[in-house]
Every structure is written in structure tokens, then in C-alpha cells.
Design an enzyme around this catalytic site. Structure first.
Site, PDB file in Angstrom:
ATOM      1  N   ASP A 292       0.800  -1.230   0.000  1.00 32.57           N
ATOM      2  CA  ASP A 292       0.000   0.000   0.000  1.00 32.57           C
ATOM      3  C   ASP A 292       0.833   1.280   0.000  1.00 32.57           C
ATOM      4  OD1 ASP A 292      -2.450  -1.183  -0.181  1.00 32.57           O
ATOM      5  OD2 ASP A 292      -2.878  -1.139   1.966  1.00 32.57           O
ATOM      6  N   ARG A 366      -5.497   6.363  -2.575  1.00 31.34           N
ATOM      7  CA  ARG A 366      -4.028   6.440  -2.482  1.00 31.34           C
ATOM      8  C   ARG A 366      -3.396   7.141  -3.686  1.00 31.34           C
ATOM      9  NH1 ARG A 366      -3.425   4.334   2.167  1.00 31.34           N
ATOM     10  NH2 ARG A 366      -4.433   2.398   2.792  1.00 31.34           N
TER      11      ARG A 366
END
Length: 407
Positions: A292, A366
Site C-alpha cells: 500500500d 491512495r
């Protein structure tokens, strides 16, 4: 919502930011609380994902819509399948109906679960009829998203005979599996992880317990990136964090040494300081255990004029978007020389950054947040900037706090 980001008046940062609880930890504890109601939670994430998870757990019959929340989709699939008497249709956004769920569904079916696909085989929506599960042995490929694995482990202690899970092949995302098991241990739920076999033993009740969620390390990554791109001597204090974190993304403190960022742990706070200019020409790192933060690291390298070779990224193709292709497209617009495969990303060193480029976010929180720190180097535009609410609703306010112009 389109936001224009402009360079700070000064590239020297001196700020203090409080970040809410980890989305990953929050969703795990919310599920455990549903199984054991005398568990209490403090510092829960204020993210969209945690909210839809909490709401979904309260539904016993009907439609459960988790929108873009991939963690909730995986965790709730296993939860509803193992809860006798519940019957739901579990669905989400258009992108969610394109994200595979077949590996988890087949594992649950092999245990005796009743799950059918509403539309396309292998993908949500799912019709789930909760059943009493007595079978206790199942296997999964070891290199899949850890969320499939955690989905089974979190529900395992509520099964009559517990669960023995065999992981076939080389295990990836080990920190996320260990996070799940550590939370079980905090509730005195017995478990073992030996070789490629994980066992969780049945437990009907747990003692009243309050679990405090650590702040989110993925969210901290954007401040690591900001400090790396800011002037020497810059500092950001973040809370609440601990040195021996359960979160795999805490590897940031090691990775960002390569960018001249020092991490100092002080009680429940972490201090980030820019103490030197990077001496590396190229960063090489395997992110299999922390995928991530790949977007953040790639943007940091590009912003510093460094090259990078990032590996272990095979799970990024089934996230909110195909993150590798999205990075390829958006960094190319900014002037990067970038190439990607299905599991690697390579950027060549370059000092040129194009100005006033509009970054598309692909319904991916993100993407918006990873590119924002580039405002320390150039002005840019973030399209659909509101997508950050998925994990970090206060993000743009906190970017203003560190000096970035946000209009």
C-alpha cells in the site's frame, strides 16, 4: 471535486498532525467486536471504509453495500457465511464488481458455506446464507492478498471446531497476517503460525477488553514523502504511533532513511526529520509485505530525481484500480521515465517535473494522497480529490497545515 495544489511559501516544515486509527486494525477489531460484543474499541478510524464495515456488521438480512471498501468485502464475506441465520446480498461499487473474490468463496464453500454469485462467476455481488460451519481444514494460495487469509482467521474462533489453514507456496504480506493473529491473542484466542500452517482454536466468549487502535501507518507515508521532498531541517510530529507496530507499513521508518528522513519514537508520537540529502541514485526495495505504500515511494523517488526499482507489487493490480498502470499513466504525464510489469515498477532518474498537470485518481484514495506531496516541487491539480475520504477524510486539511496551498 478538483483541487489545485501550489508550492508552500516556504519548503521548511514544522508541524504536528494527529492521524486517526488504522483502517486495517479498525476493520479487524470491528469484526471481532461483532463476534464478541463485550470488546470495546478506542481510536477507531474515521474512514469511509471503517464506517461501511461497522454499518454492514449490523445488518442480518437484505442488501449490504460496502461501496469501494475491499477489506469490508473480504471480511464480511467470511463473516456472513459463518453466521447461522443471516442472509444477505453483499455488493459494492462498479469497481468492486470487477475485483475477484473467487479464491475466498471457494475456500468458504469447501468448509460448507452457502454462497452464490448474483451476476458474474468469481466476482461480487454475492448471495450469502449463513450456516453453522463444522469443517475445520482449508487451504489457500500463499501469494494472494492477505485480506482473504485474515477474513478466514478473524472468523475462525467462532466456528465450532476452529480452523486449520494451510497456505500453499511462498507467503506474502506476512505482517498483515501477524496483525490479525496478534489481535486474536490480545483477546486470549489461542492461535499458532508454524511454517505454512495457521491454527485458530474455537472460543465462545472472551473477557471484557478494550483494544486501542494504533494510528494508520499508510496515512503517515504521505508525511514521510512530504518531509523527504521538503528542505533540510524540516520536521513533522505524528501521533499516535508505537515502535513495535503490528502494521507492515511501519517499514516506512527504514525505507525513508534512504531519502534522508530520520524517525524518532517518543512515547506515543513519532518525529520525522529531514537530516540529509539522499545519496542513493536508485532505490531498490521489495514491497511484498507493504504494497500500500508503493505509490507514495514511487512519487517520492520521482520528486527527488531518484530512480527506483520496486518489486513484490503483484497485488496492486486488483486494488481500487490497477495501481501499477495508474502510476505509469500519471507519472508519465509529469515527465517520468517509468515502466511497469504485473509486479514491478521502474523509474529512471530525472530532475524535470512538468507543471500544472492534472492527476487522475481512478476512484483510488491512495492515488490522490500519494501525489499531493509533489506540491513541494511543483504546482499540480488533483481530480476527484474527495476520494481521500475512503481512508483519510482530514487529508486536505492536514496538507494545508504543513504549508501546501489547497484551493
Amino acid at each position: 471535486m478538483k483541487l489545485h495544489l501550489s508550492q508552500p511559501v516556504s519548503n521548511h516544515i514544522n508541524s504536528t498532525i494527529r492521524i486517526t486509527g488504522s483502517k486495517s486494525e479498525s476493520n479487524r477489531i470491528l469484526l471481532l467486536k461483532a463476534l464478541y460484543p463485550n470488546v470495546s474499541i478506542e481510536n477507531t478510524s474515521n474512514s469511509d471504509d471503517a464506517q461501511v464495515m461497522e454499518k454492514g456488521l449490523k445488518i442480518s438480512n437484505g442488501v449490504v453495500d460496502i461501496h469501494h471498501a475491499g477489506t469490508a468485502m473480504r471480511f464480511l464475506t467470511a463473516y456472513f457465511a459463518t453466521q447461522e441465520g443471516k442472509e444477505v446480498v453483499l455488493t459494492g461499487s462498479q469497481r468492486m464488481t470487477e475485483r475477484p473474490i473467487g479464491v475466498l468463496v471457494e475456500a468458504l464453500r469447501s468448509l460448507g458455506a452457502e454462497i452464490t454469485y448474483v451476476n458474474n462467476e468469481g466476482f461480487p455481488p454475492l448471495k450469502i446464507t449463513g450456516k453453522k460451519i463444522t469443517q475445520s481444514k482449508v487451504s489457500l494460495p500463499a501469494d494472494i492478498s492477505s485480506q482473504y487469509i485474515s477474513a478466514l482467521l478473524l472468523n475462525a474462533s467462532s466456528l465450532e471446531n476452529g480452523l486449520e489453514l494451510e497456505l500453499v507456496g511462498k507467503i506474502t504480506s506476512v505482517p498483515y497476517i501477524k496483525m490479525t493473529l496478534a489481535l486474536l491473542s490480545q483477546l486470549q484466542i489461542e492461535n499458532t503460525f508454524e511454517g505454512n500452517t495457521i491454527k485458530v482454536y474455537p472460543k465462545k466468549d472472551v473477557k471484557a477488553n478494550t483494544l486501542v487502535v494504533e494510528s494508520d501507518w499508510s496515512s503517515a507515508s504521505y508525511f514521510y514523502s512530504s518531509i523527504a521532498l521538503a528542505d533540510l531541517g524540516s520536521q513533522i510530529i505524528l501521533s499516535s504511533y508505537k515502535e513495535n507496530s503490528l502494521q507492515g507499513d511501519s517499514v516506512l521508518s527504514e525505507i525513508y532513511k534512504s531519502f534522508g528522513v530520520e524517525t524518532i519514537f517518543n512515547e506515543n508520537k513519532v518525529v520525522l526529520k529531514k537530516i540529509s540529502t539522499p545519496k542513493l541514485n536508485k532505490l531498490v526495495w521489495d514491497l511484498a509485505n507493504a504494497p500500500d505504500i508503493a505509490q507514495t515511494i514511487a512519487v517520492t523517488c520521482f520528486g527527488l530525481g531518484m530512480g527506483c526499482y520496486l518489486t513484490g507489487l503483484h497485488t496492486l493490480k486488483i486494488k481500487e484500480t490497477d495501481r501499477l498502470e495508474a502510476l505509469n499513466t500519471e507519472l508519465t504525464k509529469l515527465g517520468a521515465a517509468i515502466s511497469v510489469t504485473d509486479k514491478t515498477l521502474t523509474i529512471a532518474p530525472t530532475m524535470a517535473i512538468n507543471k500544472d498537470i492534472a492527476i487522475d485518481t481512478y476512484n483510488d484514495h491512495r492515488m490522490a494522497m500519494a501525489f499531493a506531496p509533489l506540491a513541494f516541487k511543483t504546482s499540480l491539480i488533483i481530480n476527484d480529490a474527495e476520494v481521500v475520504s475512503k481512508s483519510y477524510p482530514d487529508f486536505w486539511t492536514d496538507m494545508k497545515t504543513i504549508g501546501i496551498g489547497v484551493v
